[in-house]
Design a protein around this motif. Sequence first.
Motif, PDB file in Angstrom:
ATOM      1  N   TYR A 137       0.860  -1.184   0.000  1.00  0.00           N
ATOM      2  CA  TYR A 137       0.000   0.000   0.000  1.00  0.00           C
ATOM      3  C   TYR A 137       0.896   1.234   0.000  1.00  0.00           C
ATOM      4  CZ  TYR A 137      -2.882   3.696   2.217  1.00  0.00           C
ATOM      5  OH  TYR A 137      -3.515   4.880   2.538  1.00  0.00           O
ATOM      6  N   THR A 138       0.641   2.145  -0.931  1.00  0.00           N
ATOM      7  CA  THR A 138       1.391   3.408  -0.960  1.00  0.00           C
ATOM      8  C   THR A 138       0.414   4.568  -0.890  1.00  0.00           C
ATOM      9  OG1 THR A 138       1.387   3.451  -3.403  1.00  0.00           O
ATOM     10  CG2 THR A 138       3.271   2.420  -2.312  1.00  0.00           C
ATOM     11  N   LEU A 152       8.149  -2.181  -6.439  1.00  0.00           N
ATOM     12  CA  LEU A 152       7.946  -3.372  -5.613  1.00  0.00           C
ATOM     13  C   LEU A 152       7.030  -4.359  -6.326  1.00  0.00           C
ATOM     14  CD1 LEU A 152       7.620  -1.963  -1.985  1.00  0.00           C
ATOM     15  CD2 LEU A 152       9.587  -3.049  -3.065  1.00  0.00           C
ATOM     16  N   LYS A 153       6.002  -3.835  -6.996  1.00  0.00           N
ATOM     17  CA  LYS A 153       5.131  -4.742  -7.751  1.00  0.00           C
ATOM     18  C   LYS A 153       5.887  -5.355  -8.916  1.00  0.00           C
ATOM     19  CE  LYS A 153       1.048  -5.376 -10.492  1.00  0.00           C
ATOM     20  NZ  LYS A 153      -0.162  -4.846 -11.137  1.00  0.00           N
ATOM     21  N   ARG A 154       6.652  -4.527  -9.598  1.00  0.00           N
ATOM     22  CA  ARG A 154       7.375  -5.012 -10.780  1.00  0.00           C
ATOM     23  C   ARG A 154       8.412  -6.059 -10.396  1.00  0.00           C
ATOM     24  NH1 ARG A 154      11.282  -1.653 -14.794  1.00  0.00           N
ATOM     25  NH2 ARG A 154      11.577  -3.297 -16.286  1.00  0.00           N
ATOM     26  N   ARG A 155       9.124  -5.835  -9.294  1.00  0.00           N
ATOM     27  CA  ARG A 155      10.206  -6.740  -8.914  1.00  0.00           C
ATOM     28  C   ARG A 155       9.693  -8.002  -8.239  1.00  0.00           C
ATOM     29  NH1 ARG A 155      14.618  -4.591  -4.759  1.00  0.00           N
ATOM     30  NH2 ARG A 155      14.959  -3.035  -6.377  1.00  0.00           N
ATOM     31  N   PHE A 156       8.666  -7.853  -7.373  1.00  0.00           N
ATOM     32  CA  PHE A 156       8.237  -8.987  -6.558  1.00  0.00           C
ATOM     33  C   PHE A 156       6.833  -9.501  -6.905  1.00  0.00           C
ATOM     34  CE2 PHE A 156      11.186  -6.444  -3.931  1.00  0.00           C
ATOM     35  CZ  PHE A 156      12.169  -7.397  -3.709  1.00  0.00           C
ATOM     36  N   ASN A 157       6.180  -8.850  -7.867  1.00  0.00           N
ATOM     37  CA  ASN A 157       4.834  -9.246  -8.291  1.00  0.00           C
ATOM     38  C   ASN A 157       3.867  -9.319  -7.112  1.00  0.00           C
ATOM     39  OD1 ASN A 157       2.815  -9.968 -10.122  1.00  0.00           O
ATOM     40  ND2 ASN A 157       3.208 -12.158  -9.861  1.00  0.00           N
ATOM     41  N   LYS A 158       3.898  -8.291  -6.279  1.00  0.00           N
ATOM     42  CA  LYS A 158       2.967  -8.201  -5.162  1.00  0.00           C
ATOM     43  C   LYS A 158       1.785  -7.306  -5.542  1.00  0.00           C
ATOM     44  CE  LYS A 158       5.205 -10.706  -2.204  1.00  0.00           C
ATOM     45  NZ  LYS A 158       4.624 -11.956  -1.684  1.00  0.00           N
ATOM     46  N   PRO A 159       0.580  -7.663  -5.132  1.00  0.00           N
ATOM     47  CA  PRO A 159      -0.554  -6.768  -5.405  1.00  0.00           C
ATOM     48  C   PRO A 159      -0.322  -5.423  -4.741  1.00  0.00           C
ATOM     49  CG  PRO A 159      -1.175  -8.479  -3.834  1.00  0.00           C
ATOM     50  CD  PRO A 159       0.180  -8.840  -4.357  1.00  0.00           C
ATOM     51  N   TRP A 160      -0.741  -4.364  -5.421  1.00  0.00           N
ATOM     52  CA  TRP A 160      -0.387  -3.008  -4.996  1.00  0.00           C
ATOM     53  C   TRP A 160      -1.605  -2.092  -5.053  1.00  0.00           C
ATOM     54  CZ3 TRP A 160       2.026   0.671  -9.045  1.00  0.00           C
ATOM     55  CH2 TRP A 160       2.191   1.954  -8.500  1.00  0.00           C
ATOM     56  N   VAL A 161      -1.854  -1.417  -3.930  1.00  0.00           N
ATOM     57  CA  VAL A 161      -2.935  -0.435  -3.815  1.00  0.00           C
ATOM     58  C   VAL A 161      -2.311   0.946  -3.664  1.00  0.00           C
ATOM     59  CG1 VAL A 161      -4.892   0.348  -2.426  1.00  0.00           C
ATOM     60  CG2 VAL A 161      -4.508  -2.108  -2.766  1.00  0.00           C
ATOM     61  N   ALA A 162      -2.642   1.857  -4.574  1.00  0.00           N
ATOM     62  CA  ALA A 162      -2.110   3.231  -4.546  1.00  0.00           C
ATOM     63  C   ALA A 162      -3.210   4.188  -4.087  1.00  0.00           C
ATOM     64  CB  ALA A 162      -1.601   3.626  -5.929  1.00  0.00           C
ATOM     65  N   ASP A 163      -2.975   4.839  -2.964  1.00  0.00           N
ATOM     66  CA  ASP A 163      -3.962   5.737  -2.348  1.00  0.00           C
ATOM     67  C   ASP A 163      -3.545   7.193  -2.611  1.00  0.00           C
ATOM     68  OD1 ASP A 163      -5.889   6.920  -0.806  1.00  0.00           O
ATOM     69  OD2 ASP A 163      -5.152   6.173   1.116  1.00  0.00           O
ATOM     70  N   PHE A 164      -4.427   7.936  -3.280  1.00  0.00           N
ATOM     71  CA  PHE A 164      -4.159   9.346  -3.587  1.00  0.00           C
ATOM     72  C   PHE A 164      -4.967  10.233  -2.640  1.00  0.00           C
ATOM     73  CE2 PHE A 164      -2.957   7.100  -7.363  1.00  0.00           C
ATOM     74  CZ  PHE A 164      -1.903   7.820  -7.909  1.00  0.00           C
ATOM     75  N   ARG A 165      -4.283  10.793  -1.633  1.00  0.00           N
ATOM     76  CA  ARG A 165      -4.981  11.696  -0.722  1.00  0.00           C
ATOM     77  C   ARG A 165      -5.436  12.953  -1.465  1.00  0.00           C
ATOM     78  NH1 ARG A 165      -0.388  10.537   2.291  1.00  0.00           N
ATOM     79  NH2 ARG A 165       0.271  12.718   2.338  1.00  0.00           N
ATOM     80  N   ASP A 166      -4.684  13.324  -2.487  1.00  0.00           N
ATOM     81  CA  ASP A 166      -5.061  14.402  -3.417  1.00  0.00           C
ATOM     82  C   ASP A 166      -4.756  13.908  -4.821  1.00  0.00           C
ATOM     83  OD1 ASP A 166      -5.730  16.730  -1.612  1.00  0.00           O
ATOM     84  OD2 ASP A 166      -3.697  16.307  -0.930  1.00  0.00           O
ATOM     85  N   GLU A 167      -5.525  14.411  -5.796  1.00  0.00           N
ATOM     86  CA  GLU A 167      -5.202  14.082  -7.171  1.00  0.00           C
ATOM     87  C   GLU A 167      -3.803  14.617  -7.499  1.00  0.00           C
ATOM     88  OE1 GLU A 167      -8.488  14.408 -10.159  1.00  0.00           O
ATOM     89  OE2 GLU A 167      -9.573  15.284  -8.462  1.00  0.00           O
ATOM     90  N   TRP A 168      -3.233  14.113  -8.565  1.00  0.00           N
ATOM     91  CA  TRP A 168      -1.859  14.451  -8.921  1.00  0.00           C
ATOM     92  C   TRP A 168      -1.851  15.600  -9.933  1.00  0.00           C
ATOM     93  CZ3 TRP A 168       2.244  10.048  -9.874  1.00  0.00           C
ATOM     94  CH2 TRP A 168       3.493  10.605 -10.076  1.00  0.00           C
ATOM     95  N   THR A 169      -1.839  15.308 -11.220  1.00  0.00           N
ATOM     96  CA  THR A 169      -1.781  16.390 -12.207  1.00  0.00           C
ATOM     97  C   THR A 169      -3.085  17.181 -12.272  1.00  0.00           C
ATOM     98  OG1 THR A 169      -2.398  14.831 -13.955  1.00  0.00           O
ATOM     99  CG2 THR A 169      -0.048  15.268 -13.636  1.00  0.00           C
ATOM    100  N   ASN A 170      -4.153  16.613 -11.718  1.00  0.00           N
ATOM    101  CA  ASN A 170      -5.446  17.319 -11.690  1.00  0.00           C
ATOM    102  C   ASN A 170      -5.708  17.955 -10.322  1.00  0.00           C
ATOM    103  OD1 ASN A 170      -7.895  17.975 -13.165  1.00  0.00           O
ATOM    104  ND2 ASN A 170      -8.967  16.574 -11.787  1.00  0.00           N
ATOM    105  N   ASN A 171      -4.651  18.156  -9.557  1.00  0.00           N
ATOM    106  CA  ASN A 171      -4.769  18.691  -8.203  1.00  0.00           C
ATOM    107  C   ASN A 171      -5.358  20.102  -8.211  1.00  0.00           C
ATOM    108  OD1 ASN A 171      -4.118  19.868  -5.579  1.00  0.00           O
ATOM    109  ND2 ASN A 171      -2.766  18.110  -5.295  1.00  0.00           N
ATOM    110  N   ALA A 172      -6.375  20.306  -7.385  1.00  0.00           N
ATOM    111  CA  ALA A 172      -7.066  21.600  -7.345  1.00  0.00           C
ATOM    112  C   ALA A 172      -6.159  22.729  -6.866  1.00  0.00           C
ATOM    113  CB  ALA A 172      -8.279  21.502  -6.418  1.00  0.00           C
ATOM    114  N   TYR A 173      -5.086  22.394  -6.134  1.00  0.00           N
ATOM    115  CA  TYR A 173      -4.247  23.444  -5.550  1.00  0.00           C
ATOM    116  C   TYR A 173      -2.962  23.697  -6.331  1.00  0.00           C
ATOM    117  CZ  TYR A 173      -7.575  22.979  -1.820  1.00  0.00           C
ATOM    118  OH  TYR A 173      -8.749  22.938  -1.116  1.00  0.00           O
ATOM    119  N   LEU A 174      -2.887  23.154  -7.543  1.00  0.00           N
ATOM    120  CA  LEU A 174      -1.764  23.486  -8.418  1.00  0.00           C
ATOM    121  C   LEU A 174      -2.157  24.689  -9.261  1.00  0.00           C
ATOM    122  CD1 LEU A 174      -0.523  19.994  -9.678  1.00  0.00           C
ATOM    123  CD2 LEU A 174       0.532  21.471  -7.978  1.00  0.00           C
TER     124      LEU A 174
END
Length: 575
Positions: A137-138, A152-174
């Motif tokens: 989880y990131t 980590l997913k690419r190297r070890f093939n572990k399921p991965w959950v990505a949590d965005f507390r704020d959007e990235w390129t669509n961030n309202a505060y950019l």
Amino acid sequence: MKSALFISYIFPPLGGSGVQRTLKFIKYLRNFDWKPIVVTTGQLNFPQIDYTMIEEIPEDVRVIRINEQHSLTLNQLQNITKLYDDLVKDKTILDDYLNLMSNEKASLIPDSCIAWANNVIEQIDSLIDINKVDLVYTTSGPYSDHVVGYYLKRRFNKPWVADFRDEWTNNAYLNDIDKNSLIYKVHREMEESIVNFADSIITTTPLASDNYVSLFDLPKEKVFTVTNGYDEEDFQEIKIDKLARKNERFTIIHNGLLYSIRTPDTFLRALYNLIKTNLIPRGKIQVQFIGAVEDKKQWEEYVKDLGIDDIVKFEEYLNHSESLTKAATADVLLLIVGPGNKCKSVYTGKVFEYLRLGKPIISLSPPDGLVDKLIKKNNRGYNVEFHDILAIENAIFKLYRKWANNEPLNLPITSDIRRFERRELTRQLASIFDKVLSMHQMKIKKDLILKDVKDTLSRLLDLGNIEQAKQIINSNSDLLNVDAEMCTMKSIIEIAENKLEDAEITLKRARRIDKTNVDVLYNLGYIYERKGLFNEALYYYEEALKYTTDQKFATELNVIIEKIKKNGSSPNFVI
């Protein structure tokens, strides 16, 4: 008990609103059969430090602290460059950015924490047995956390959950995003790679989830919403009921960060107008801003120029417990979200604690946005548009009149508010973990079947056994919906049979699965060249060149591209 590896740069003793989400998940996750292990920074060079939150980390949770450095060696810079190589699929964009970086005209992307992320990637398997981890989880920001998850997913093939507390390129505060700029394009390429490669995406608002689905063409079932919230234990400890008494002066408190477009400007002007017209007597009101304020001295000068510096105070950052205790003494809570349509999709982290404090709220956010609907649904005060100074004045004055007339301002805690309790939100997270892990295990089984099928097909095609290869594809046609390589093999058969239209349809299907598959792009170019549609052929050959990492193949493609450019093209080509 299943184990989840949490990659979270912002973690106690680092403070601020961003730390709450991860900390509370860690606090309650074991209640739902998941054991967290945390990887975070060992550095303390951060604007807010809150040692009290360390006490909330369960004693049996392992916390691995990996240090970072701000003066990088050439070797470390080269390793960071290698991280970019897979994340930025468009090599033209990557080369342009690396050229800028080498001339010291560009900062590290996605943020300054990429050096820490590189350290984590290099050290993690010497510090922990990844084979015993069930899921990764990131959480961002910083977005470098997700770079760790990707590798980590690419190297070890572990399921991965990505949590965005704020959007990235669509961030309202950019502010003032130039979507044609190189830096934006690199960020966008990184974000696209991450959201496509992760097994699941989590956002904090339903509108942000919708944005990720639409902006990156993600399956709806891949994107989940888990809002921020409040921890009931925090409110029991501060004895909120005893603090909820009327103040001698009508007290408005803003609790949290002020930065970027989230400023107190219009609120202060509304307050000034009320004082100037004597609608609210100067000695009957006070306003307190608690927490980090960008350009604090500028705002202190601003209130002094308005002549309300005896009413408005900017106080230093308080630890979480102290800030809640302070907020509990308010008559009214101020929430500043910001202007513009992008802010419609924003829940600030504090809004849920505000709801639990049981105080009326004056919110400055877009009408019909998430915060507006939340306040109206729970009858929690007034939401007004950020720039509507008259409406802000009216909201302040209405609540002041209630206070002056001794009308009760404390509000009940309903079931609609209790659904934002951190324990319940952690239950939702654990449920997502369970789904992702189950799907990953099913995918492993399907991948084994798929590998056997593709190995068989590859042997048959090498032998020129077209008919038997067709039988294999027809009996495994469901795999064509999930694997671009299977589609490519089918297209090879169709091309061999001179069924160019069928091959084109098959490859377009493959491209929906994987937009950057070099074999798919090359075969599309070959089909259009065969059909005499040279502009189309040129486009797909150049796309294949953009994404290939095989230098020999790139040389061959360049020869083909130059030949087409020299010998002619077909008009009216529209992508």
